[in-house]
Design a protein around this motif. Structure first.
Motif, PDB file in Angstrom:
ATOM      1  N   GLN A  81     -14.018 -36.469 -16.289  1.00 25.06           N
ATOM      2  CA  GLN A  81     -13.193 -35.255 -16.343  1.00 25.06           C
ATOM      3  C   GLN A  81     -14.044 -34.024 -16.046  1.00 25.06           C
ATOM      4  N   ILE A  82     -15.227 -33.978 -16.640  1.00 23.64           N
ATOM      5  CA  ILE A  82     -16.102 -32.818 -16.490  1.00 23.64           C
ATOM      6  C   ILE A  82     -16.754 -32.799 -15.115  1.00 23.64           C
ATOM      7  N   ALA A  83     -17.302 -33.969 -14.701  1.00 26.45           N
ATOM      8  CA  ALA A  83     -18.036 -34.033 -13.438  1.00 26.45           C
ATOM      9  C   ALA A  83     -17.129 -33.750 -12.246  1.00 26.45           C
ATOM     10  N   ARG A  84     -15.897 -34.233 -12.299  1.00 23.81           N
ATOM     11  CA  ARG A  84     -14.966 -34.005 -11.186  1.00 23.81           C
ATOM     12  C   ARG A  84     -14.704 -32.517 -11.007  1.00 23.81           C
ATOM     13  N   THR A  85     -14.548 -31.811 -12.111  1.00 21.55           N
ATOM     14  CA  THR A  85     -14.310 -30.370 -12.045  1.00 21.55           C
ATOM     15  C   THR A  85     -15.584 -29.625 -11.652  1.00 21.55           C
ATOM     16  N   GLU A  86     -16.747 -30.129 -12.082  1.00 22.91           N
ATOM     17  CA  GLU A  86     -18.017 -29.519 -11.689  1.00 22.91           C
ATOM     18  C   GLU A  86     -18.182 -29.501 -10.178  1.00 22.91           C
ATOM     19  N   ARG A  87     -17.845 -30.599  -9.548  1.00 29.87           N
ATOM     20  CA  ARG A  87     -17.985 -30.661  -8.089  1.00 29.87           C
ATOM     21  C   ARG A  87     -17.110 -29.610  -7.410  1.00 29.87           C
ATOM     22  N   LEU A  88     -15.920 -29.412  -7.955  1.00 21.41           N
ATOM     23  CA  LEU A  88     -15.011 -28.413  -7.393  1.00 21.41           C
ATOM     24  C   LEU A  88     -15.542 -26.999  -7.625  1.00 21.41           C
ATOM     25  N   LEU A  89     -16.064 -26.736  -8.822  1.00 22.86           N
ATOM     26  CA  LEU A  89     -16.604 -25.411  -9.125  1.00 22.86           C
ATOM     27  C   LEU A  89     -17.806 -25.092  -8.234  1.00 22.86           C
ATOM     28  N   ASP A  90     -18.685 -26.066  -8.038  1.00 16.19           N
ATOM     29  CA  ASP A  90     -19.830 -25.842  -7.144  1.00 16.19           C
ATOM     30  C   ASP A  90     -19.346 -25.487  -5.742  1.00 16.19           C
ATOM     31  N   GLY A  91     -18.265 -26.154  -5.299  1.00 17.71           N
ATOM     32  CA  GLY A  91     -17.711 -25.858  -3.985  1.00 17.71           C
ATOM     33  C   GLY A  91     -17.126 -24.465  -3.896  1.00 17.71           C
ATOM     34  N   ILE A  92     -16.491 -24.017  -4.972  1.00 12.89           N
ATOM     35  CA  ILE A  92     -15.906 -22.660  -4.991  1.00 12.89           C
ATOM     36  C   ILE A  92     -17.011 -21.620  -4.873  1.00 12.89           C
ATOM     37  N   TYR A  93     -18.084 -21.769  -5.644  1.00 10.74           N
ATOM     38  CA  TYR A  93     -19.180 -20.801  -5.584  1.00 10.74           C
ATOM     39  C   TYR A  93     -19.855 -20.823  -4.215  1.00 10.74           C
ATOM     40  N   ALA A  94     -20.006 -22.019  -3.648  1.00 15.67           N
ATOM     41  CA  ALA A  94     -20.611 -22.107  -2.310  1.00 15.67           C
ATOM     42  C   ALA A  94     -19.741 -21.392  -1.286  1.00 15.67           C
ATOM     43  N   LYS A  95     -18.419 -21.574  -1.383  1.00 12.74           N
ATOM     44  CA  LYS A  95     -17.507 -20.923  -0.443  1.00 12.74           C
ATOM     45  C   LYS A  95     -17.522 -19.415  -0.625  1.00 12.74           C
ATOM     46  N   ALA A  96     -17.692 -18.977  -1.867  1.00 14.98           N
ATOM     47  CA  ALA A  96     -17.753 -17.538  -2.150  1.00 14.98           C
ATOM     48  C   ALA A  96     -19.073 -16.931  -1.698  1.00 14.98           C
ATOM     49  N   GLY A  97     -20.063 -17.791  -1.398  1.00 14.00           N
ATOM     50  CA  GLY A  97     -21.376 -17.295  -1.003  1.00 14.00           C
ATOM     51  C   GLY A  97     -22.130 -16.668  -2.157  1.00 14.00           C
ATOM     52  N   MET A  98     -21.858 -17.163  -3.371  1.00 11.31           N
ATOM     53  CA  MET A  98     -22.469 -16.584  -4.567  1.00 11.31           C
ATOM     54  C   MET A  98     -23.178 -17.679  -5.346  1.00 11.31           C
ATOM     55  N   PRO A  99     -24.350 -17.394  -5.936  1.00  7.65           N
ATOM     56  CA  PRO A  99     -24.983 -18.377  -6.814  1.00  7.65           C
ATOM     57  C   PRO A  99     -24.166 -18.539  -8.088  1.00  7.65           C
ATOM     58  N   ARG A 100     -24.097 -19.744  -8.581  1.00  6.74           N
ATOM     59  CA  ARG A 100     -23.375 -19.973  -9.837  1.00  6.74           C
ATOM     60  C   ARG A 100     -24.255 -19.518 -10.987  1.00  6.74           C
ATOM     61  N   PRO A 101     -23.842 -18.510 -11.754  1.00 10.16           N
ATOM     62  CA  PRO A 101     -24.755 -17.912 -12.729  1.00 10.16           C
ATOM     63  C   PRO A 101     -24.978 -18.751 -13.977  1.00 10.16           C
ATOM     64  N   VAL A 102     -24.012 -19.613 -14.329  1.00  9.85           N
ATOM     65  CA  VAL A 102     -24.115 -20.349 -15.588  1.00  9.85           C
ATOM     66  C   VAL A 102     -23.067 -21.455 -15.591  1.00  9.85           C
ATOM     67  N   LYS A 103     -23.366 -22.551 -16.284  1.00 15.58           N
ATOM     68  CA  LYS A 103     -22.406 -23.644 -16.429  1.00 15.58           C
ATOM     69  C   LYS A 103     -21.830 -23.591 -17.840  1.00 15.58           C
ATOM     70  N   LEU A 104     -20.543 -23.269 -17.937  1.00 13.35           N
ATOM     71  CA  LEU A 104     -19.863 -23.127 -19.221  1.00 13.35           C
ATOM     72  C   LEU A 104     -18.732 -24.144 -19.324  1.00 13.35           C
ATOM     73  N   PHE A 105     -18.454 -24.588 -20.556  1.00 17.41           N
ATOM     74  CA  PHE A 105     -17.384 -25.559 -20.769  1.00 17.41           C
ATOM     75  C   PHE A 105     -16.599 -25.209 -22.032  1.00 17.41           C
ATOM     76  N   ARG A 106     -15.280 -25.333 -21.933  1.00 16.89           N
ATOM     77  CA  ARG A 106     -14.421 -25.225 -23.119  1.00 16.89           C
ATOM     78  C   ARG A 106     -13.512 -26.451 -23.164  1.00 16.89           C
ATOM     79  N   PHE A 107     -13.413 -27.055 -24.337  1.00 21.23           N
ATOM     80  CA  PHE A 107     -12.536 -28.213 -24.503  1.00 21.23           C
ATOM     81  C   PHE A 107     -11.068 -27.800 -24.457  1.00 21.23           C
ATOM     82  N   PRO A 108     -10.225 -28.572 -23.763  1.00 23.76           N
ATOM     83  CA  PRO A 108      -8.770 -28.341 -23.871  1.00 23.76           C
ATOM     84  C   PRO A 108      -8.335 -28.464 -25.336  1.00 23.76           C
ATOM     85  N   TYR A 109      -7.448 -27.595 -25.740  1.00 30.66           N
ATOM     86  CA  TYR A 109      -6.948 -27.549 -27.123  1.00 30.66           C
ATOM     87  C   TYR A 109      -8.066 -27.256 -28.133  1.00 30.66           C
TER      88      TYR A 109
END
Length: 410
Positions: A81-109
């Motif tokens: 669940q986490i890794a699949r979303t991580e790959r997408l987030l890395d892609g978003i930052y790469a597309k934005a041309g911005m370094p990802r400043p920090v890896k944060l996680f919040r549990f659903p509910y």
């Protein structure tokens, strides 16, 4: 509120949404930068909206792929669940041309696994490189219970209960009235200033009119909305003009060398000497060079951060950010792996392991720094490597025994 006594940070779950740009722009017009906890399935549907948020000064965090209750998942299901979303987030930052400043996680509910799974899920998050964000001054006794390691997931001090709007718009007056209560011990301390700083939780899918009304009421409280600390610290290649501040910092924390040697270091490895600045304040440095032993590798030679507890960014993941930026620079230059020697310090060793480095060698040294023996430990488990380290120390009476770590770059 100009004279606010309490700092606050806005966190918003279940992003992005179809009208995400409108919400980001609304916050920017109010001078608020938020942490948006994103669902992977929504990042797949609204990638351009997520890119817009990153380019406009907001931070995207991980909220799982499709919002399950983590107490009901196996550890491998949680990891996916986490890794699949991580790959997408890395892609978003790469597309934005911005370094990802920090890896944060919040549990659903806010379901952290409960007493049965909490510890293993915290270990999972730590091993995947997640960090606590910079929320200094949160002093509620239940925020960081004594005797327990610092949690890696992001909680909240005030839940707006906006999720109850699923029951209908008639719930809104109750939610607004709840903000006027004085009950800090129950997570309702918005009106009690001075007092603990606040981490506030909302949701990205609530109706836009309710979104604005809740923000209006929050901004009427004795709160000052600050950007996350990670947005205030910028990492960039060091320049010759940084000599008066960066060179002394390096000499105090890491390697002592002349100013001329420091200038040559910058010239010999363009872009491989990084500095983290919070305004004019130097928060840390990280530097390396192409390896002399392998053409496809780079050597990380030093990394240090300012640990002054009075600084708002102290112990807030600046070292990991510097390391990730160094890795990106190395990958862009065509290096396939990075090697680094640790200090003879369990905290330093844990830092590298938490950032994906694995021990490949042990080196015993005498008090003058001369090498006594070097041992390959690639095939050994972590427990065996730790035992081998102490064997080398006893065998040679070594002044120090250090791990050589290595990471293969994707």
């Amino acid at each position: 509120m100009a004279d606010a006594a309490k700092r606050a940070w806005l966190t918003i779950d279940d992003a992005p949404t179809e009208d995400f740009r409108q919400r980001v722009d609304e916050l920017n017009a109010r001078g608020i930068r938020a942490v948006w906890f994103c669902l992977g399935e929504r990042l797949e549907r609204y990638p351009e909206e997520a890119v817009h948020a990153v380019r406009n000064g907001h931070i995207l965090g991980n909220h799982s792929y499709d919002h399950p209750a983590f107490s009901k998942l196996t550890l491998e299901e949680a990891r996916e669940q986490i890794a699949r979303t991580e790959r997408l987030l890395d892609g978003i930052y790469a597309k934005a041309g911005m370094p990802r400043p920090v890896k944060l996680f919040r549990f659903p509910y806010l379901d952290d696994g409960g007493d049965i799974k909490r510890d293993e899920l915290q270990s999972l998050l730590r091993g995947m490189g997640f960090e606590q964000p910079g929320f200094p001054g949160v002093t509620y006794p239940w925020w960081k219970p004594k005797g327990r390691p610092e949690r890696i997931d992001v909680g909240c001090t005030y839940d707006t209960w906006d999720w109850r709007l699923q029951e209908g718009g008639e719930m809104l007056p109750e939610l607004l009235a709840r903000m006027d209560e004085h009950a800090s011990e129950q997570g309702k301390g918005l009106n009690d200033a001075p007092g603990s700083n606040e981490v506030i939780m909302m949701h990205a899918w609530i109706p836009m009119d309710a979104f604005r009304l809740l923000l209006d009421r929050l901004q009427a409280k004795p709160l000052r909305f600050d950007p996350p600390v990670h947005l205030t610290v910028q990492i960039r290649p060091a320049a010759i003009s940084d000599l008066p501040i960066v060179h002394p910092f390096q000499c105090d924390y890491l390697h002592r060398e002349s100013a001329e040697d420091w200038k040559r270091r910058l010239a010999d490895g363009p872009g491989m000497y990084l500095a983290a600045f919070a305004g004019e304040d130097l928060a840390g440095v990280c530097y390396g060079q192409p390896s002399r032993r392998r053409e496809d590798a780079a050597d990380l030679q030093g990394i240090a951060v300012n640990l002054d507890h009075r600084k708002p960014y102290a112990r807030r993941g600046i070292g990991s950010r510097l390391l990730r930026t160094f890795e990106r620079v190395c990958a862009e230059r065509g290096f396939r792996r990075i090697g680094v020697g640790s200090a003879d310090d369990p905290r330093v060793e844990s830092f590298y392991q938490a950032n994906g480095y694995r021990p490949v060698e042990l080196v015993a040294k005498d008090a003058e720094g001369r090498e006594l023996e070097r041992v390959d430990i690639r095939a050994e488990a972590a427990e065996q490597a730790a035992e081998r380290k102490e064997e080398l120390r006893r065998k040679h009476g070594a002044a120090e025994v250090i791990f050589i770590f290595e990471k293969t770059l994707d």
